[in-house]
Design a protein around this motif. Structure first.
Motif, PDB file in Angstrom:
ATOM      1  N   ASP A 142      -8.416   5.389   0.335  1.00 54.73           N
ATOM      2  CA  ASP A 142      -8.151   6.270   1.471  1.00 54.73           C
ATOM      3  C   ASP A 142      -6.820   7.003   1.335  1.00 54.73           C
ATOM      4  N   GLY A 143      -6.097   6.759   0.255  1.00 55.28           N
ATOM      5  CA  GLY A 143      -4.848   7.458  -0.003  1.00 55.28           C
ATOM      6  C   GLY A 143      -3.668   6.994   0.823  1.00 55.28           C
ATOM      7  N   LYS A 144      -3.821   5.927   1.594  1.00 54.16           N
ATOM      8  CA  LYS A 144      -2.751   5.498   2.489  1.00 54.16           C
ATOM      9  C   LYS A 144      -1.735   4.574   1.836  1.00 54.16           C
ATOM     10  N   THR A 145      -2.143   3.903   0.799  1.00 54.90           N
ATOM     11  CA  THR A 145      -1.235   2.970   0.150  1.00 54.90           C
ATOM     12  C   THR A 145      -1.270   3.161  -1.357  1.00 54.90           C
ATOM     13  N   ILE A 146      -0.250   2.634  -1.990  1.00 54.75           N
ATOM     14  CA  ILE A 146      -0.126   2.675  -3.439  1.00 54.75           C
ATOM     15  C   ILE A 146       0.115   1.253  -3.917  1.00 54.75           C
ATOM     16  N   VAL A 147      -0.496   0.886  -5.019  1.00 57.76           N
ATOM     17  CA  VAL A 147      -0.248  -0.413  -5.624  1.00 57.76           C
ATOM     18  C   VAL A 147       0.380  -0.190  -6.994  1.00 57.76           C
ATOM     19  N   SER A 148       1.337  -1.033  -7.329  1.00 57.29           N
ATOM     20  CA  SER A 148       1.967  -0.964  -8.645  1.00 57.29           C
ATOM     21  C   SER A 148       2.082  -2.364  -9.222  1.00 57.29           C
ATOM     22  N   GLY A 149       1.859  -2.455 -10.524  1.00 58.83           N
ATOM     23  CA  GLY A 149       1.996  -3.727 -11.223  1.00 58.83           C
ATOM     24  C   GLY A 149       3.049  -3.603 -12.310  1.00 58.83           C
ATOM     25  N   SER A 150       3.777  -4.682 -12.552  1.00 58.54           N
ATOM     26  CA  SER A 150       4.940  -4.580 -13.428  1.00 58.54           C
ATOM     27  C   SER A 150       5.089  -5.781 -14.355  1.00 58.54           C
ATOM     28  N   LYS A 151       5.854  -5.537 -15.413  1.00 60.88           N
ATOM     29  CA  LYS A 151       6.197  -6.626 -16.311  1.00 60.88           C
ATOM     30  C   LYS A 151       7.101  -7.658 -15.641  1.00 60.88           C
ATOM     31  N   ASP A 152       7.586  -7.339 -14.450  1.00 56.48           N
ATOM     32  CA  ASP A 152       8.437  -8.298 -13.739  1.00 56.48           C
ATOM     33  C   ASP A 152       7.629  -9.383 -13.045  1.00 56.48           C
ATOM     34  N   LYS A 153       6.308  -9.384 -13.294  1.00 55.39           N
ATOM     35  CA  LYS A 153       5.401 -10.422 -12.789  1.00 55.39           C
ATOM     36  C   LYS A 153       4.999 -10.224 -11.329  1.00 55.39           C
ATOM     37  N   THR A 154       5.313  -9.065 -10.768  1.00 53.60           N
ATOM     38  CA  THR A 154       5.001  -8.830  -9.353  1.00 53.60           C
ATOM     39  C   THR A 154       4.060  -7.651  -9.157  1.00 53.60           C
ATOM     40  N   VAL A 155       3.482  -7.630  -7.969  1.00 49.63           N
ATOM     41  CA  VAL A 155       2.682  -6.505  -7.485  1.00 49.63           C
ATOM     42  C   VAL A 155       3.371  -5.979  -6.234  1.00 49.63           C
ATOM     43  N   HIS A 156       3.508  -4.678  -6.134  1.00 47.22           N
ATOM     44  CA  HIS A 156       4.074  -4.065  -4.941  1.00 47.22           C
ATOM     45  C   HIS A 156       3.030  -3.182  -4.268  1.00 47.22           C
ATOM     46  N   ILE A 157       3.059  -3.163  -2.949  1.00 45.72           N
ATOM     47  CA  ILE A 157       2.241  -2.239  -2.174  1.00 45.72           C
ATOM     48  C   ILE A 157       3.172  -1.352  -1.371  1.00 45.72           C
ATOM     49  N   TRP A 158       2.920  -0.053  -1.459  1.00 41.27           N
ATOM     50  CA  TRP A 158       3.800   0.922  -0.823  1.00 41.27           C
ATOM     51  C   TRP A 158       3.015   1.769   0.175  1.00 41.27           C
ATOM     52  N   ASP A 159       3.665   2.158   1.248  1.00 41.38           N
ATOM     53  CA  ASP A 159       3.068   3.094   2.196  1.00 41.38           C
ATOM     54  C   ASP A 159       3.182   4.494   1.596  1.00 41.38           C
ATOM     55  N   ALA A 160       2.069   5.109   1.344  1.00 45.16           N
ATOM     56  CA  ALA A 160       2.077   6.397   0.661  1.00 45.16           C
ATOM     57  C   ALA A 160       2.601   7.524   1.534  1.00 45.16           C
ATOM     58  N   ASP A 161       2.626   7.322   2.853  1.00 49.16           N
ATOM     59  CA  ASP A 161       3.133   8.367   3.756  1.00 49.16           C
ATOM     60  C   ASP A 161       4.640   8.278   3.954  1.00 49.16           C
ATOM     61  N   THR A 162       5.141   7.071   4.108  1.00 49.92           N
ATOM     62  CA  THR A 162       6.568   6.900   4.391  1.00 49.92           C
ATOM     63  C   THR A 162       7.394   6.610   3.155  1.00 49.92           C
ATOM     64  N   ALA A 163       6.703   6.323   2.039  1.00 54.43           N
ATOM     65  CA  ALA A 163       7.387   6.013   0.776  1.00 54.43           C
ATOM     66  C   ALA A 163       8.239   4.755   0.874  1.00 54.43           C
ATOM     67  N   VAL A 164       7.832   3.844   1.721  1.00 47.48           N
ATOM     68  CA  VAL A 164       8.552   2.572   1.812  1.00 47.48           C
ATOM     69  C   VAL A 164       7.593   1.444   1.446  1.00 47.48           C
ATOM     70  N   VAL A 165       8.188   0.374   0.949  1.00 45.50           N
ATOM     71  CA  VAL A 165       7.365  -0.765   0.603  1.00 45.50           C
ATOM     72  C   VAL A 165       6.871  -1.410   1.892  1.00 45.50           C
TER      73      VAL A 165
END
Length: 523
Positions: free
Chosen positions: A173-196
């Motif tokens: 739905d374009g509302k959130t972003i997911v990112s995966g990293s070598k730091d062993k974590t997953v982050h979810i971000w609000d795609a509208d406010t650009a905040v985690v």
């Protein structure tokens, strides 16, 4: 050698990390002066965009192969990633020069100056589903969100990862972003406010190799070398209870059920687990039955059963609702199970083994439908049902292909002889009338599935063993991938090579397959 993009039209082909493109009606798309790093079709499939180590972006006519215009210049380092917007009107590119560029797909003009915020190479770029935003991930450990119309960065870089950001993706739905990293974590971000949305999704104690959304976009599942599976709420970022623990070895394979409500995982610890996506808990305790590493797991077409194959020489069938084994491990093979497949209707399973035999099993009860199918004098390397479910084909280290009646287990025709080395791959044509096989003897052969007769001379051209073969959905063409690092496309009726050798891979081609509509070939 000048960089060349690889795409075959007529049947169509899309490949990744390759440097040569052959058109049905023309030659390779030449223009890049170094390796091609990224290619993508426009949404209407009429154009192709490519990025290269030569620091340029090219746009091509997918029908004729003609360049639309001069190379798009602006980056001062490798172009790592390119893609079209959902409406096909714009192109975004990310580069080792730390910038992002947005281009007009029609005119090739830069819509803004290079977008500078990242402090290291931009690894991946993606548009939001509505095409209004762009998300980028970088070696600088950050994620950035951009206004796709103006090029303005929407807020500060999203900081939180402590190592390279491997992947970024928008939710459906374009509302959130997911990112995966070598730091062993997953982050979810609000795609509208650009905040985690939440604190980093921490819990994995080893690399997060991938993070994906569920089909409905409400969940994220992640797998790790830390032996766990984790499910996250895509809206809040909250973990669904504790990590899904039960495996004591790394997770080899995971899959969603067709309805997206469950996850199945197979592990080096010899077990299979079924997890409830909603609750994040195991449907049942660890499914034990295999005594060695579980090599593969799959849901049946209706999602009611799971089949697993193992180094322990057995096949197991599990009730995907209850997690119960439908029977004891299916024993019959006396060596490693190499290949398993469901019949098109999901009622039967066929397995092939290093013990030189095939076994056919009732997918409902787990019972062997007959004695092992014997005939091969070396290990069975590949098994497949015909699309009408009436026949089974098998390839073997004994250099032959055999055809079996899927109901009775009887050999249907004479042994298909002609290959002079192991048969690595077999597949039926869509109408079930022909079989194509690939072999260590470097050739591809086409056979009549009824009589077993070779339909023509072996298809020669590969300079090393053929690892994989596939028919196009319309049955008119065949694609083969080889240890010689190349892919070839053949006319299934005449056996003629349709295209020049497709080069560019730096290692053997292990798998080839057509897309459902035969527009592309993936390898």
């Amino acid at each position: 050698m000048a960089g060349k993009l690889c795409l075959a039209l007529g049947t169509g082909l899309c490949a990744f990390g390759i440097q040569r493109l052959e058109l049905h009606s023309g030659g390779p798309l030449e223009g890049h002066t170094n390796a091609v790093t990224s290619v993508a079709f426009s949404p209407d499939s009429k154009r192709i965009v490519s990025g290269s180590y030569d620091k340029t972006v090219h746009i091509w006519d997918a029908e004729t192969g003609a360049a639309f215009r001069e190379p798009l210049e602006g980056h001062t380092n490798t172009v790592n990633s390119v893609t079209f917007s959902p409406d096909g009107r714009r192109i975004v590119s990310g580069s080792g020069d730390r910038t992002v560029c947005i281009w007009d797909a029609e005119s090739g003009a830069a819509l803004s100056k290079p977008l500078e915020v990242h402090t290291s190479a931009v690894l991946s770029v993606a548009f939001s589903p509505d095409g209004k935003r762009i998300v980028t991930g970088s070696y600088d450990k950050t994620v950035c969100i951009w206004d796709a119309e103006t090029g303005a960065v929407l807020g500060e870089p999203l900081e939180g990862h402590t190592n390279t950001v491997n992947s970024v993706a928008f939710s459906p739905d374009g509302k959130t972003i997911v990112s995966g990293s070598k730091d062993k974590t997953v982050h979810i971000w609000d795609a509208d406010t650009a905040v985690v949305l939440k604190e980093p999704l921490e819990g994995h104690t080893d690399w997060v190799e991938s993070a994906v959304f569920s089909p409905d976009g409400k969940r994220i599942v992640s797998g790790s070398y830390d032996k766990t599976v984790r499910i996250w709420d895509a809206e809040t970022g909250a973990a669904h209870r504790e990590p899904l623990e039960g495996h004591t070895g790394w997770v080899n394979s995971v899959a969603f059920s067709p309805d997206g409500n469950r996850i199945v995982s197979g592990s080096h610890d010899r077990t299979v687990c079924i997890w409830d996506v909603e609750t994040g808990v195991a449907v049942r305790k660890v499914l034990e039955g295999h005594t060695k590493s579980v090599t593969s797991v799959a849901f049946s077409p209706d999602g009611k059963r799971i089949v697993s194959g193992s180094y322990d020489k057995t096949v197991c069938i599990w009730d995907s609702e209850s997690g119960a084994a439908l029977k004891e491990p299916l024993e019959g093979h006396t060596n490693v199970v190499t290949s398993v497949a469901f019949s098109p209707d999901g009622k039967r399973i066929v397995s092939g083994s290093y013990d030189n035999t095939l076994c056919i099993w009732d997918a409902e009860s787990g019972a062997a439908l007959r004695e092992p199918l014997k005939g091969h004098t070396n290990r069975v390397t590949s098994v497949v049902f015909s699309l009408d479910g009436k026949m089974i084909a098998s390839g073997s280290g004994d250099k032959t292909v055999r055809i079996w009646d899927a109901k009775t287990g009887a050999a249907i025709s004479k042994v298909l002889e002609g290959h002079t080395n192991w048969v690595n791959s077999v597949v039926f044509s869509p109408d079930s009338n022909r079989i194509v096989s690939g072999s260590r003897d470097n050739t591809v052969r086409i056979w009549d599935a009824k009589s077993g007769a070779a339909l023509r001379e072996p298809l020669e051209g590969h300079t090393d063993q053929v690892n994989s073969v596939a028919f196009s959905p319309d049955g008119k063409t065949i694609v083969s991938g080889s240890h010689d690092r190349t892919v070839r496309i053949w006319d299934a009726e005449t056996g003629a090579s349709l295209y020049e050798l497709l080069e560019g891979h730096t290692n053997q081609v292990t798998l080839v397959t057509f897309s459902p509509y035969a527009r592309y070939i993936f390898f």
